[in-house]
Design a protein around this motif. Structure first.
Motif, PDB file in Angstrom:
ATOM      1  N   SER A  80      -4.405 -30.114  25.794  1.00 30.49           N
ATOM      2  CA  SER A  80      -4.710 -29.603  27.106  1.00 30.49           C
ATOM      3  C   SER A  80      -5.919 -30.588  27.580  1.00 30.49           C
ATOM      4  O   SER A  80      -7.020 -30.727  27.036  1.00 30.49           O
ATOM      5  CB  SER A  80      -5.116 -28.191  27.051  1.00 30.49           C
ATOM      6  OG  SER A  80      -5.532 -27.703  28.178  1.00 30.49           O
ATOM      7  N   THR A  81      -5.722 -30.852  28.950  1.00 30.43           N
ATOM      8  CA  THR A  81      -6.519 -31.708  29.701  1.00 30.43           C
ATOM      9  C   THR A  81      -7.114 -30.878  30.702  1.00 30.43           C
ATOM     10  O   THR A  81      -6.849 -30.207  31.202  1.00 30.43           O
ATOM     11  CB  THR A  81      -6.176 -33.186  29.983  1.00 30.43           C
ATOM     12  OG1 THR A  81      -5.385 -32.680  31.250  1.00 30.43           O
ATOM     13  CG2 THR A  81      -5.480 -33.984  29.227  1.00 30.43           C
ATOM     14  N   LYS A  82      -8.602 -31.176  31.106  1.00 29.97           N
ATOM     15  CA  LYS A  82      -9.332 -30.502  32.099  1.00 29.97           C
ATOM     16  C   LYS A  82      -9.048 -31.141  33.367  1.00 29.97           C
ATOM     17  O   LYS A  82      -9.914 -31.498  34.358  1.00 29.97           O
ATOM     18  CB  LYS A  82     -10.729 -30.472  31.800  1.00 29.97           C
ATOM     19  CG  LYS A  82     -11.137 -29.577  30.708  1.00 29.97           C
ATOM     20  CD  LYS A  82     -12.547 -29.325  30.434  1.00 29.97           C
ATOM     21  CE  LYS A  82     -13.085 -28.466  29.506  1.00 29.97           C
ATOM     22  NZ  LYS A  82     -14.396 -28.075  29.345  1.00 29.97           N
ATOM     23  N   LEU A  83      -7.571 -31.099  33.591  1.00 31.29           N
ATOM     24  CA  LEU A  83      -7.123 -31.525  34.878  1.00 31.29           C
ATOM     25  C   LEU A  83      -6.337 -30.455  35.652  1.00 31.29           C
ATOM     26  O   LEU A  83      -5.190 -29.939  34.870  1.00 31.29           O
ATOM     27  CB  LEU A  83      -6.265 -32.685  34.833  1.00 31.29           C
ATOM     28  CG  LEU A  83      -7.123 -33.948  34.406  1.00 31.29           C
ATOM     29  CD1 LEU A  83      -6.082 -34.822  33.957  1.00 31.29           C
ATOM     30  CD2 LEU A  83      -7.957 -34.462  35.544  1.00 31.29           C
ATOM     31  N   GLY A  84      -6.539 -29.955  36.682  1.00 33.58           N
ATOM     32  CA  GLY A  84      -5.941 -28.749  37.358  1.00 33.58           C
ATOM     33  C   GLY A  84      -6.134 -28.649  38.744  1.00 33.58           C
ATOM     34  O   GLY A  84      -7.061 -29.501  39.272  1.00 33.58           O
ATOM     35  N   VAL A  85      -5.318 -28.179  39.618  1.00 28.08           N
ATOM     36  CA  VAL A  85      -5.371 -28.502  41.055  1.00 28.08           C
ATOM     37  C   VAL A  85      -6.423 -27.558  41.661  1.00 28.08           C
ATOM     38  O   VAL A  85      -7.205 -28.169  42.634  1.00 28.08           O
ATOM     39  CB  VAL A  85      -3.967 -27.867  41.831  1.00 28.08           C
ATOM     40  CG1 VAL A  85      -2.866 -28.489  41.383  1.00 28.08           C
ATOM     41  CG2 VAL A  85      -3.851 -26.419  41.361  1.00 28.08           C
ATOM     42  N   LEU A  86      -6.964 -26.598  40.985  1.00 33.73           N
ATOM     43  CA  LEU A  86      -8.269 -25.924  41.473  1.00 33.73           C
ATOM     44  C   LEU A  86      -9.611 -26.679  41.010  1.00 33.73           C
ATOM     45  O   LEU A  86     -10.582 -26.552  41.644  1.00 33.73           O
ATOM     46  CB  LEU A  86      -8.286 -24.684  41.238  1.00 33.73           C
ATOM     47  CG  LEU A  86      -7.129 -23.649  41.651  1.00 33.73           C
ATOM     48  CD1 LEU A  86      -7.297 -22.242  41.452  1.00 33.73           C
ATOM     49  CD2 LEU A  86      -6.962 -23.942  43.277  1.00 33.73           C
ATOM     50  N   ARG A  87      -9.324 -27.285  39.795  1.00 39.43           N
ATOM     51  CA  ARG A  87     -10.343 -28.015  39.246  1.00 39.43           C
ATOM     52  C   ARG A  87     -10.555 -29.308  40.072  1.00 39.43           C
ATOM     53  O   ARG A  87     -11.885 -29.463  40.534  1.00 39.43           O
ATOM     54  CB  ARG A  87     -10.101 -28.269  37.798  1.00 39.43           C
ATOM     55  CG  ARG A  87     -11.381 -28.921  37.136  1.00 39.43           C
ATOM     56  CD  ARG A  87     -11.173 -29.318  35.984  1.00 39.43           C
ATOM     57  NE  ARG A  87     -10.778 -28.553  34.979  1.00 39.43           N
ATOM     58  CZ  ARG A  87     -11.497 -27.456  34.220  1.00 39.43           C
ATOM     59  NH1 ARG A  87     -12.760 -27.772  34.296  1.00 39.43           N
ATOM     60  NH2 ARG A  87     -11.062 -26.695  33.315  1.00 39.43           N
ATOM     61  N   LEU A  88      -9.766 -29.960  40.715  1.00 42.67           N
ATOM     62  CA  LEU A  88      -9.564 -31.143  41.475  1.00 42.67           C
ATOM     63  C   LEU A  88     -10.048 -30.761  42.830  1.00 42.67           C
ATOM     64  O   LEU A  88     -10.980 -31.343  43.462  1.00 42.67           O
ATOM     65  CB  LEU A  88      -8.542 -31.730  41.529  1.00 42.67           C
ATOM     66  CG  LEU A  88      -7.798 -32.552  40.110  1.00 42.67           C
ATOM     67  CD1 LEU A  88      -6.387 -32.991  40.355  1.00 42.67           C
ATOM     68  CD2 LEU A  88      -8.624 -33.400  39.582  1.00 42.67           C
ATOM     69  N   LEU A  89      -9.820 -29.686  43.261  1.00 43.33           N
ATOM     70  CA  LEU A  89     -10.024 -29.013  44.621  1.00 43.33           C
ATOM     71  C   LEU A  89     -11.912 -28.761  44.663  1.00 43.33           C
ATOM     72  O   LEU A  89     -12.352 -29.084  45.599  1.00 43.33           O
ATOM     73  CB  LEU A  89      -9.484 -27.720  44.679  1.00 43.33           C
ATOM     74  CG  LEU A  89      -9.634 -27.266  46.357  1.00 43.33           C
ATOM     75  CD1 LEU A  89      -9.122 -28.248  47.294  1.00 43.33           C
ATOM     76  CD2 LEU A  89      -8.837 -25.807  46.599  1.00 43.33           C
ATOM     77  N   ASP A  90     -12.230 -28.451  43.656  1.00 51.61           N
ATOM     78  CA  ASP A  90     -13.775 -28.139  43.411  1.00 51.61           C
ATOM     79  C   ASP A  90     -14.391 -29.592  43.580  1.00 51.61           C
ATOM     80  O   ASP A  90     -15.738 -29.501  43.951  1.00 51.61           O
ATOM     81  CB  ASP A  90     -14.089 -27.475  42.268  1.00 51.61           C
ATOM     82  CG  ASP A  90     -14.049 -26.098  41.837  1.00 51.61           C
ATOM     83  OD1 ASP A  90     -13.703 -25.376  43.291  1.00 51.61           O
ATOM     84  OD2 ASP A  90     -14.057 -25.442  41.056  1.00 51.61           O
ATOM     85  N   MET A  91     -13.664 -30.616  43.673  1.00 55.93           N
ATOM     86  CA  MET A  91     -14.466 -32.038  43.679  1.00 55.93           C
ATOM     87  C   MET A  91     -14.559 -32.450  45.160  1.00 55.93           C
ATOM     88  O   MET A  91     -15.445 -33.039  45.638  1.00 55.93           O
ATOM     89  CB  MET A  91     -13.680 -33.165  43.038  1.00 55.93           C
ATOM     90  CG  MET A  91     -13.485 -33.134  41.575  1.00 55.93           C
ATOM     91  SD  MET A  91     -12.361 -34.400  40.876  1.00 55.93           S
ATOM     92  CE  MET A  91     -13.212 -35.780  41.302  1.00 55.93           C
ATOM     93  N   PHE A  92     -13.977 -31.550  46.083  1.00 55.19           N
ATOM     94  CA  PHE A  92     -13.968 -31.658  47.560  1.00 55.19           C
ATOM     95  C   PHE A  92     -14.728 -30.725  48.319  1.00 55.19           C
ATOM     96  O   PHE A  92     -14.736 -29.555  47.949  1.00 55.19           O
ATOM     97  CB  PHE A  92     -12.551 -31.979  48.139  1.00 55.19           C
ATOM     98  CG  PHE A  92     -11.564 -33.051  47.464  1.00 55.19           C
ATOM     99  CD1 PHE A  92     -11.914 -34.412  48.090  1.00 55.19           C
ATOM    100  CD2 PHE A  92     -11.132 -32.893  46.248  1.00 55.19           C
ATOM    101  CE1 PHE A  92     -11.080 -35.440  47.506  1.00 55.19           C
ATOM    102  CE2 PHE A  92     -10.334 -33.922  45.790  1.00 55.19           C
ATOM    103  CZ  PHE A  92     -10.282 -35.318  46.406  1.00 55.19           C
ATOM    104  N   ASP A  93     -15.439 -31.144  49.609  1.00 54.00           N
ATOM    105  CA  ASP A  93     -16.146 -30.047  49.975  1.00 54.00           C
ATOM    106  C   ASP A  93     -15.097 -29.384  51.307  1.00 54.00           C
ATOM    107  O   ASP A  93     -15.300 -28.137  51.521  1.00 54.00           O
ATOM    108  CB  ASP A  93     -16.992 -30.724  51.209  1.00 54.00           C
ATOM    109  CG  ASP A  93     -18.196 -31.498  50.606  1.00 54.00           C
ATOM    110  OD1 ASP A  93     -18.449 -31.053  49.345  1.00 54.00           O
ATOM    111  OD2 ASP A  93     -18.548 -32.532  50.967  1.00 54.00           O
TER     112      ASP A  93
END
Length: 515
Positions: free
Chosen positions: A156-169
């Motif tokens: 399992s990797t820490k890559l998910g759509v909401l986790r990536l969304l948190d990288m953007f403003d």
């Protein structure tokens, strides 16, 4: 036998109700989904937002109510990355338990990957080829390599759509510069996992999860394909996925929601899911992906059936809600249904054959039966003090079909089935009315003897008969096998009932099974 599986995911909360067959196959008879988006903001703030907390709780409550209406016999639950990483994740699960009676299990990423692969193997014919299975969730992406016989690798990797969304403003279009940063981030996180999968080797890539299925179907439609009746086993080309993804990355959220195949609820992060999928497929060196409509919840059902085959084969359908809820608690806390059913039958025999002494009726008989069925579920927590643990689990076990008075009396009878005797020195017992205290003394006394009569857990005692002579109750115990230990244990625990009935109790072994 009916099972419900509730998958408390980072993006969506899914529930399925499945009818299990005696050959350990199953059919899904109901599906329910809510995109609660528990993970929005979690990976930045480390907390579930108030909105997500309340919506998630309301969703699970509704799904449990649906399962009950459909007559399920057990509810399996699993919580994934958002709950694993949120500081208030345990508080959320505590509220779920308090309001629904179910106890969600937080599963690891590796366990999540294994269960997903079980589901895929059940839905797609893998033959002898190795397959790489991808599941893109809200907070993590699971990668598993396996075939029809074995799971060869899971991560399992820490890559998910909401986790990536948190990288953007914001949820708007993604610039070329940001895409470069995003690509570098994904490759850095996923490189070791992809390398391990490549080292093992695989012949095809299969994608599951709502994000992959949505991207796959939308890409299929954008390339001129017709609407899919079922996405299962459909193959989509990487080239088409990449074209769609580039388009989605250039659009604002409102316009992404208007793309055919993209729902409004997925529009906030679907472009990032597409970008993540493209990068993973490129790193895996493949040109296409096979879509699969099975996922974690189906794997949860399969895992349950594999681990409890005897429960499915021996299962007797419970017609009424009270019986279903009791059975559900027994199975949830790994108690032995057959053993407890046997103890309940012995307790009811003692109750019926001593009516002239206790003068209790059907209301009390029912309480005794359910207390006997549930008396040892507290062993799930710890054997020591399990009578007190059982009382707690009965109290908070969401025994729908029982009113508050009945639950209070059942949990009190359970508490006194062993160890300390009922006494007004105990505050909770003292708070009962005088008639209820008298009833609990009698019923817990009967239950103590019944539990003793199955001391060896072999159901060796087949029946009991009773005779009342003056102020003496004579209990004859019948069994085809040697039952001296059972008789000894019952004698040891007869004092509570003897005091409650104001009589001497004599328990004696009778040879054979004569009637």
């Amino acid at each position: 036998m009916k099972l419900a599986a509730i998958d408390i995911g980072t993006n969506s909360i899914h529930a399925i109700v499945a009818e299990a067959n005696r050959d350990l196959s199953f059919e899904i008879i109901e599906r329910e989904k809510e995109m609660a988006k528990l993970g929005v903001g979690v990976f930045a703030t480390k907390r579930l937002s108030d909105r997500a907390f309340d919506l998630g709780l309301d969703t699970i409550r509704r799904q449990v109510q649906l399962a009950d209406r459909l007559g399920v016999d057990d509810i399996i639950t699993a919580a994934t990355s958002a709950i694993r990483e949120a500081q208030n994740g345990e508080a959320f699960l505590d509220r779920v338990f308090q309001e629904t009676g179910i106890t969600p299990r937080i599963i690891s990423g590796k366990e999540e990957a294994r269960l997903i692969f079980l589901a895929v193997r059940h839905a797609i014919a893998l033959e002898n080829d190795n397959a790489l299975v991808l599941d893109i969730g809200g907070g993590s992406t699971e990668l598993v390599v396996g075939n029809r016989q074995d799971v060869l690798f899971g991560s399992s990797t820490k890559l998910g759509v909401l986790r990536l969304l948190d990288m953007f403003d914001d949820e708007g279009a993604v610039s070329k510069e940001a895409r470069g940063v995003l690509e570098a981030h994904i490759r850095f996180i996923a490189q070791n996992t992809i390398k391990q999968a490549l080292d093992i080797g695989f012949d095809r890539v299969i994608g599951t999860s709502g994000t992959i299925r949505t991207i796959g179907e939308a890409a299929h439609l954008a390339s001129g394909g017709e609407s899919l009746r079922s996405v299962n086993a459909e193959v989509v080309q990487l080239e088409d996925i990449e074209k769609l993804t580039q388009r989605l990355l250039s659009l604002k959220k409102e316009k992404r929601a208007k793309v055919e195949g993209i729902s409004e609820k997925r529009a906030d992060a679907i472009h990032l899911g597409g970008f993540l999928l493209v990068q993973l497929l490129k790193m895996a060196g493949v040109k296409e992906i096979t879509l699969c409509d099975a996922s974690l919840r189906e794997g949860m059902v399969l895992n349950y059936l594999e681990r409890h085959p005897q429960d499915v084969v021996a299962f007797t359908e419970q017609k009424d809600l009270r019986s279903r809820k009791a059975r559900q608690l027994i199975q949830r806390y790994d108690s032995d249904w057959q053993a407890n059913r046997h103890i309940a039958d012995l307790a009811l025999q003692l109750f019926d054959r001593t009516k002239t002494l206790h003068e209790l009726g059907e209301f009390e008989r029912d309480l005794l039966e359910y207390a006997a069925l549930l008396h040892d579920i507290g062993e799930y927590i710890r054997f020591q003090r399990h009578h007190k643990h059982s009382r707690y689990l009965v109290k908070y076990g969401d025994l729908r079909g029982f009113n508050d008075e009945e639950i209070l009396l059942i949990q009190t009878i359970v508490r006194y089935h062993r160890k300390a005797t009922p006494t007004k020195k105990h505050k909770k017992f003292k708070r009962l009315s005088k008639p209820h205290r008298h009833m609990v003394r009698i019923l817990s006394g009967i239950l103590r003897i019944a539990v003793g009569l199955d001391k060896t857990k072999n159901q060796a005692v087949e029946r009991v008969s009773c005779q009342v002579c003056d102020k003496k109750l004579i209990v004859d115990v019948f069994g085809a096998e040697e039952i001296n230990l059972e008789v000894w244990a019952a004698r040891r625990d007869r004092a509570v009932l003897a005091e409650a009935l104001h009589c001497e109790i004599q328990i004696q072994e009778k040879s054979g099974t004569q009637t």
